[in-house]
Write an enzyme that holds these catalytic residues in place. Structure first.
Site, PDB file in Angstrom:
ATOM      1  N   ASP A  55     -10.449   4.129  -2.049  1.00 53.14           N
ATOM      2  CA  ASP A  55     -11.122   2.981  -1.014  1.00 53.14           C
ATOM      3  C   ASP A  55     -12.505   3.307  -1.340  1.00 53.14           C
ATOM      4  O   ASP A  55     -13.244   4.216  -0.783  1.00 53.14           O
ATOM      5  CB  ASP A  55     -10.382   3.575   0.611  1.00 53.14           C
ATOM      6  CG  ASP A  55      -9.158   3.122   0.748  1.00 53.14           C
ATOM      7  OD1 ASP A  55      -8.536   2.911   0.037  1.00 53.14           O
ATOM      8  OD2 ASP A  55      -8.940   2.937   2.676  1.00 53.14           O
ATOM      9  N   GLU A 112      -2.445   1.733  -4.992  1.00 56.94           N
ATOM     10  CA  GLU A 112      -1.620   3.385  -5.376  1.00 56.94           C
ATOM     11  C   GLU A 112      -3.313   3.552  -5.505  1.00 56.94           C
ATOM     12  O   GLU A 112      -2.849   5.153  -6.482  1.00 56.94           O
ATOM     13  CB  GLU A 112      -0.877   2.562  -6.318  1.00 56.94           C
ATOM     14  CG  GLU A 112      -0.964   2.018  -6.682  1.00 56.94           C
ATOM     15  CD  GLU A 112      -2.362   1.890  -7.526  1.00 56.94           C
ATOM     16  OE1 GLU A 112      -2.286   0.301  -7.799  1.00 56.94           O
ATOM     17  OE2 GLU A 112      -2.554   2.089  -7.947  1.00 56.94           O
ATOM     18  N   GLY A 138      -5.307   4.029  -7.501  1.00 59.75           N
ATOM     19  CA  GLY A 138      -5.661   3.938  -9.374  1.00 59.75           C
ATOM     20  C   GLY A 138      -3.883   5.096  -9.893  1.00 59.75           C
ATOM     21  O   GLY A 138      -4.256   6.143 -10.813  1.00 59.75           O
ATOM     22  N   ASP A 162       0.618  -1.186   0.000  1.00 62.31           N
ATOM     23  CA  ASP A 162      -0.323   0.236   0.071  1.00 62.31           C
ATOM     24  C   ASP A 162       0.662   1.421   0.363  1.00 62.31           C
ATOM     25  O   ASP A 162       1.591   1.602   0.658  1.00 62.31           O
ATOM     26  CB  ASP A 162      -0.944   0.163   1.427  1.00 62.31           C
ATOM     27  CG  ASP A 162      -1.793   1.162   1.170  1.00 62.31           C
ATOM     28  OD1 ASP A 162      -1.939   1.897   0.311  1.00 62.31           O
ATOM     29  OD2 ASP A 162      -2.732   1.031   2.465  1.00 62.31           O
TER      30      ASP A 162
HETATM   31  C1  GLA Z   1      -5.268   2.240   2.770  1.00 59.82           C
HETATM   32  C2  GLA Z   1      -6.060   1.047   2.211  1.00 59.82           C
HETATM   33  C3  GLA Z   1      -7.061   0.267   2.752  1.00 59.82           C
HETATM   34  C4  GLA Z   1      -6.109  -0.285   4.100  1.00 59.82           C
HETATM   35  C5  GLA Z   1      -5.701   0.901   4.267  1.00 59.82           C
HETATM   36  C6  GLA Z   1      -5.342   0.280   5.804  1.00 59.82           C
HETATM   37  O1  GLA Z   1      -6.426   3.179   3.261  1.00 59.82           O
HETATM   38  O2  GLA Z   1      -6.083   1.797   0.404  1.00 59.82           O
HETATM   39  O3  GLA Z   1      -7.665  -0.503   1.802  1.00 59.82           O
HETATM   40  O4  GLA Z   1      -5.359  -1.233   3.324  1.00 59.82           O
HETATM   41  O5  GLA Z   1      -4.853   1.812   3.816  1.00 59.82           O
HETATM   42  O6  GLA Z   1      -4.344   1.409   6.840  1.00 59.82           O
END
Ligand code: GLA
Length: 509
Positions: free
Chosen positions: A330, A307, A309, A270
């Site tokens: 998200d 990431e 997108g 991430d």
């Molecule tokens: C980001 C990701 C989520 C999750 C959180 C965890 O927001 O996009 O899917 O993994 O981090 O902190």
């Protein structure tokens, strides 16, 4: 201050703390009564690894307008807001339209509510800062050979959407058990993926350790494997994950080796705080470092790029050995977020295929904030989109409606179709939209979504399906019954936000 003392161990000494308090009193005038101008520091919470999740706001108030910067362990950005007397409203640093935090001056402190959490910020000293670690230049680009995994979109479960930081070893074991008793494993949901907040601190040699919520990751992997399932884990190319836990920055090879030694089968990686170090143009070489490190372990580990997108990931994801990549922000458990993420898949459709998939984020089916029709559409759309099917609900206590949706094998078969084509929209209006997915052996799956707030009669025209001959019949994937095209059209009344979903074989005459 307790938080700061924890984060900076030096503050634990009484002498240093005394000097700090004196300095703090000297700076109180910075944040004078009725003004938010000043530098504020505090702890958002104590992380499960014992570290303090530090936050620093540097604010300037001009009239009722407040501008400044926000720094946390995982994020740095600009922030703005409005002051009304001693009350402060801050907008999201990522989206200035969205309210993010509120605050009130209470004596010399700033009492804040941020992401539903209450925290107290104190006037900070110049010494209070969050320093980015030294820059590590990313390597020259090269193509990493494919790991040969994920020939169809990965299926499993992930802890984040429902449990967030309330995930631990015992819960993961119970979920693994429930994956079997519920029939999820046998329907193809194989990966049990631990998201953020498992991380401890690094030992003297720099090896990442788990925090007390996960006493023994190897034993947990053994348990999950003993159930015929696979275990996934999470990290970041930045120094901190989005939840402020240690990321893999500067430790990529070491972490990949640790994950392999634990028996990990899937890594979600991430971007998070990598954004404080690298530019979006550097995404590819940064992800390449972990892609290569995973490959060098010799263990088959699915590589999931997260990431949001950024950086046209679909164009280079396979070159860093990525098996899937996030194409959106998200997901939230609501209709607007879910359908919005699906709509953002259109541009990247040509890049999906066996071994590498667009990822509109994990499923929210069963998490309680959408209707059954909306969850059906969510599952139907993700399957048409050849999206990873990572359930995000509590598998231990699924309602029958949720089971019917997640365990619908005919819908799963659309997602897992070996041709690996992603659906594209063939018709769109304010009330409805139609998505078409070509299938192996020449058939298609077609979904028509009722976008309106009332039930509606929706139709599929046989001529729109681009089949070699006009089909006479189709198979309804929710009712599991065959239906007939009359004068080349099949129609059905579909509830608000529901989906008509048909499979049509090439010679269904
Ligand atoms: C980001 C990701 C989520 C999750 C959180 C965890 O927001 O996009 O899917 O993994 O981090 O902190």
């Amino acid at each position: 201050m307790i938080g700061i003392a924890k984060y900076y161990p030096a503050f634990r000494s009484t002498m240093v703390r005394g000097a700090f308090l004196a300095a703090l009193l000297a700076t109180v005038s910075c944040a004078s009564a009725q003004s938010f101008t000043g530098k504020w520091a505090g702890s958002q919470r104590t992380l499960a690894n014992g570290e303090s999740d530090l936050i620093i706001l540097q604010l300037t108030q001009t009239g009722d307008q407040v501008t400044g910067t926000i720094k946390t362990l995982s994020f740095q950005g600009n922030i703005s807001g409005t002051a009304t007397g001693t009350h402060l409203q801050l907008m999201s640093p990522r989206n200035p339209q969205r309210p993010f935090a509120t605050g009130d001056l209470v004596g010399t402190d700033l009492h804040m509510t941020m992401r539903r959490r209450d925290l107290v910020l104190k006037p900070a000293t110049a010494a209070d800062d969050i320093q980015a670690p030294a820059y590590i230049a990313p390597p020259a680009l090269k193509k990493i050979a494919s790991n040969g995994l994920a020939k169809t979109p990965p299926m499993g479960w992930n802890s984040w959407n429902l449990f967030a930081d309330k995930i631990d070893d015992a819960t993961v074991r119970q979920i693994a058990d429930a994956m079997i008793t519920s029939g999820m494993r046998d329907a193809g949901y194989i990966y049990v993926n631990i998201d953020d907040t498992w991380e401890g601190t690094r030992d003297a040699q720099g090896n990442i350790r788990t925090n007390p919520k996960f006493p023994d990751m190897k034993a947990l992997a053994d348990y999950v494997h003993s159930k015929g399932l696979k275990l996934g884990i999470y990290s970041s190319p930045g120094p901190r994950t989005c939840g402020s836990y240690p990321g893999s920055y500067g430790h990529e090879k070491q972490d990949a080796d640790t994950f392999a030694a634990w028996g990990i089968d899937y890594l979600k990686y991430d971007w998070c705080s990598a954004a404080t170090i690298y530019k979006p143009e550097q995404l590819q070489p940064v992800y390449q470092v972990m892609g290569e490190a995973l490959q060098q372990t010799g263990r088959p580990i699915v590589f999931s790029l997260c990431e949001y997108g950024l950086g046209h990931v679909e164009q280079w994801g396979p070159d860093v050995d990525g098996n899937l990549w996030r194409t959106t922000d998200d997901i939230r458990d609501d209709w607007t977020s879910m359908i919005g993420n699906a709509h953002r898949q259109t541009a990247t459709a040509p890049y999906a295929g066996p071994g590498h998939w667009n990822d509109p984020d994990m499923l929210e089916v069963g998490n309680g904030h959408m209707t059954t029709a909306e969850y059906q559409t969510h599952m139907g759309l993700w399957s048409l989109l050849a999206a990873p099917l990572l359930a995000g609900n509590d598998i231990r206590s699924m309602a029958q409606d949720t089971k019917n949706i997640l365990l619908n094998r005919e819908v799963i078969a659309i997602d897992q179709d070996p041709l690996g084509k992603q659906a594209t929209p063939i018709a769109q209006s304010a009330e409805s939209e139609t998505w078409l997915k070509p299938l192996a052996q020449g058939g298609v799956a077609v979904g028509v979504i009722n976008l309106s707030d009332a039930p509606r009669e929706l139709s599929v025209r046989a001529a729109d399906l681009k089949l070699p001959a006009l089909p006479a019949r189709a198979h309804n994937l929710w009712t599991h019954k065959d239906v007939v095209f009359t004068n080349g059209v099949y129609s059905e009344t579909v509830p608000s936000h529901g989906m008509l979903l048909l499979r049509v074989d090439p010679h269904a005459n």
